[in-house]
Scaffold this motif. Structure first.
Motif, PDB file in Angstrom:
ATOM      1  N   THR A  50       0.851  -1.189   0.000  1.00  0.00           N
ATOM      2  CA  THR A  50       0.000   0.000   0.000  1.00  0.00           C
ATOM      3  C   THR A  50       0.882   1.232   0.000  1.00  0.00           C
ATOM      4  O   THR A  50       1.722   1.407   0.888  1.00  0.00           O
ATOM      5  N   LEU A  51       0.727   2.068  -1.010  1.00  0.00           N
ATOM      6  CA  LEU A  51       1.524   3.290  -1.134  1.00  0.00           C
ATOM      7  C   LEU A  51       1.120   4.278  -0.043  1.00  0.00           C
ATOM      8  O   LEU A  51      -0.065   4.555   0.133  1.00  0.00           O
ATOM      9  N   THR A  52       2.103   4.810   0.691  1.00  0.00           N
ATOM     10  CA  THR A  52       1.797   5.766   1.752  1.00  0.00           C
ATOM     11  C   THR A  52       2.510   7.102   1.572  1.00  0.00           C
ATOM     12  O   THR A  52       1.942   8.141   1.884  1.00  0.00           O
ATOM     13  N   GLU A  53       3.759   7.100   1.101  1.00  0.00           N
ATOM     14  CA  GLU A  53       4.531   8.336   1.048  1.00  0.00           C
ATOM     15  C   GLU A  53       5.305   8.427  -0.265  1.00  0.00           C
ATOM     16  O   GLU A  53       6.064   7.529  -0.611  1.00  0.00           O
ATOM     17  N   PHE A  54       5.120   9.541  -0.965  1.00  0.00           N
ATOM     18  CA  PHE A  54       5.801   9.800  -2.226  1.00  0.00           C
ATOM     19  C   PHE A  54       7.234  10.225  -1.949  1.00  0.00           C
ATOM     20  O   PHE A  54       7.496  11.040  -1.064  1.00  0.00           O
ATOM     21  N   GLU A  55       8.191   9.685  -2.707  1.00  0.00           N
ATOM     22  CA  GLU A  55       9.603   9.994  -2.488  1.00  0.00           C
ATOM     23  C   GLU A  55      10.161  10.979  -3.517  1.00  0.00           C
ATOM     24  O   GLU A  55      11.036  11.772  -3.203  1.00  0.00           O
ATOM     25  N   GLY A  56       9.688  10.951  -4.737  1.00  0.00           N
ATOM     26  CA  GLY A  56      10.201  11.817  -5.800  1.00  0.00           C
ATOM     27  C   GLY A  56      10.406  11.009  -7.071  1.00  0.00           C
ATOM     28  O   GLY A  56      10.401   9.789  -7.057  1.00  0.00           O
ATOM     29  N   CYS A  57      10.617  11.720  -8.183  1.00  0.00           N
ATOM     30  CA  CYS A  57      10.778  11.057  -9.479  1.00  0.00           C
ATOM     31  C   CYS A  57      12.192  11.270 -10.006  1.00  0.00           C
ATOM     32  O   CYS A  57      12.873  12.218  -9.636  1.00  0.00           O
ATOM     33  N   PRO A  62       8.266  11.256 -18.847  1.00  0.00           N
ATOM     34  CA  PRO A  62       7.223  10.337 -18.406  1.00  0.00           C
ATOM     35  C   PRO A  62       7.146   8.925 -18.986  1.00  0.00           C
ATOM     36  O   PRO A  62       6.830   8.041 -18.212  1.00  0.00           O
ATOM     37  N   PRO A  63       7.420   8.590 -20.215  1.00  0.00           N
ATOM     38  CA  PRO A  63       7.283   7.171 -20.540  1.00  0.00           C
ATOM     39  C   PRO A  63       8.271   6.288 -19.775  1.00  0.00           C
ATOM     40  O   PRO A  63       7.968   5.163 -19.424  1.00  0.00           O
ATOM     41  N   VAL A  64       9.456   6.814 -19.498  1.00  0.00           N
ATOM     42  CA  VAL A  64      10.498   6.039 -18.831  1.00  0.00           C
ATOM     43  C   VAL A  64      10.609   6.423 -17.351  1.00  0.00           C
ATOM     44  O   VAL A  64      11.125   5.662 -16.550  1.00  0.00           O
ATOM     45  N   GLN A  65      10.095   7.576 -16.996  1.00  0.00           N
ATOM     46  CA  GLN A  65      10.246   8.120 -15.649  1.00  0.00           C
ATOM     47  C   GLN A  65       9.647   7.200 -14.586  1.00  0.00           C
ATOM     48  O   GLN A  65       8.574   6.637 -14.760  1.00  0.00           O
ATOM     49  N   ARG A  66      10.372   7.033 -13.484  1.00  0.00           N
ATOM     50  CA  ARG A  66       9.921   6.238 -12.344  1.00  0.00           C
ATOM     51  C   ARG A  66       9.947   7.109 -11.096  1.00  0.00           C
ATOM     52  O   ARG A  66      10.861   7.899 -10.891  1.00  0.00           O
ATOM     53  N   GLY A  94       1.959   9.302 -11.620  1.00  0.00           N
ATOM     54  CA  GLY A  94       0.508   9.252 -11.588  1.00  0.00           C
ATOM     55  C   GLY A  94      -0.047   8.361 -10.502  1.00  0.00           C
ATOM     56  O   GLY A  94      -1.247   8.368 -10.252  1.00  0.00           O
ATOM     57  N   ALA A  95       0.775   7.601  -9.836  1.00  0.00           N
ATOM     58  CA  ALA A  95       0.302   6.766  -8.730  1.00  0.00           C
ATOM     59  C   ALA A  95      -0.093   7.666  -7.561  1.00  0.00           C
ATOM     60  O   ALA A  95       0.467   8.747  -7.379  1.00  0.00           O
ATOM     61  N   GLN A  96      -1.049   7.229  -6.790  1.00  0.00           N
ATOM     62  CA  GLN A  96      -1.564   8.014  -5.671  1.00  0.00           C
ATOM     63  C   GLN A  96      -1.386   7.263  -4.361  1.00  0.00           C
ATOM     64  O   GLN A  96      -1.382   6.025  -4.335  1.00  0.00           O
ATOM     65  N   ALA A  97      -1.245   8.011  -3.272  1.00  0.00           N
ATOM     66  CA  ALA A  97      -1.162   7.397  -1.947  1.00  0.00           C
ATOM     67  C   ALA A  97      -2.468   6.658  -1.656  1.00  0.00           C
ATOM     68  O   ALA A  97      -3.548   7.103  -2.012  1.00  0.00           O
TER      69      ALA A  97
END
Length: 161
Positions: A50-57, A62-66, A94-97
């Motif tokens: 379960t995603l809780t905290e965004f770390e950064g990109c 965007p097609p390759v970006q993680r 684009g993923a959400q907490a």
């Protein structure tokens, strides 16, 4: 290569630096190689992350970006619960907490792998090969097989008064 014909002390110093840097990198990557291997080949426990905290990109487009995420892992049988774990490999932007995804825990220190992750092992092997090359270059520059002959030549010289 100018360094090969340069002063022996400089060549030895640079060779030892390469040896140390390569050895440390190889040791660190060997510790992460085993969990990546297990995750790629279906080892460990499956469950949900379960995603809780965004770390950064990362810096890619965007097609390759993680993007990195921290979250909580719960195994399918509920026996293993890990909080504040990092998702190896990241997710597309684009993923959400609060979102959940199938994942795998292999006992690595703080890392959870996606169930379909196959790129983690390849990246680890690439870096491991790079550090191995650095280590071998250090061996060639420092030439440890000549150290014994150098000691003999030093001991056979007359002592200056």
């Amino acid at each position: 290569m100018k360094l090969w014909y340069g002063p022996p002390a400089l060549r030895l110093f640079v060779g030892i630096c390469f040896l140390v840097f390569g050895a440390i990198g190889m040791l660190v990557l060997m510790a992460s190689f085993v969990p990546a291997w297990q995750a790629t080949h279906g080892g460990g426990r499956t469950g949900t992350f379960t995603l809780t905290e965004f770390e950064g990109c990362d810096r890619f487009e965007p097609p390759v970006q993680r993007c990195g995420w921290f979250g909580d892992f719960v195994s399918d049988d509920g026996a293993e619960v890990r909080s504040r774990q990092r998702l190896a490999g990241g997710l597309p932007k684009g993923a959400q907490a609060g979102e959940t995804l199938p994942a795998r825990a292999v006992g690595g220190p703080g890392l959870i792998y996606q169930l379909d992750d196959t790129k983690g092992l390849g990246q680890t092997v690439s870096f491991l090969a790079g550090f191995t090359v650095i280590f071998v270059v250090g061996l060639v520059l420092s030439r440890p097989w000549r150290f014994r002959a150098w000691l003999r030549s030093r001991s056979s010289r007359p002592v200056r008064a």
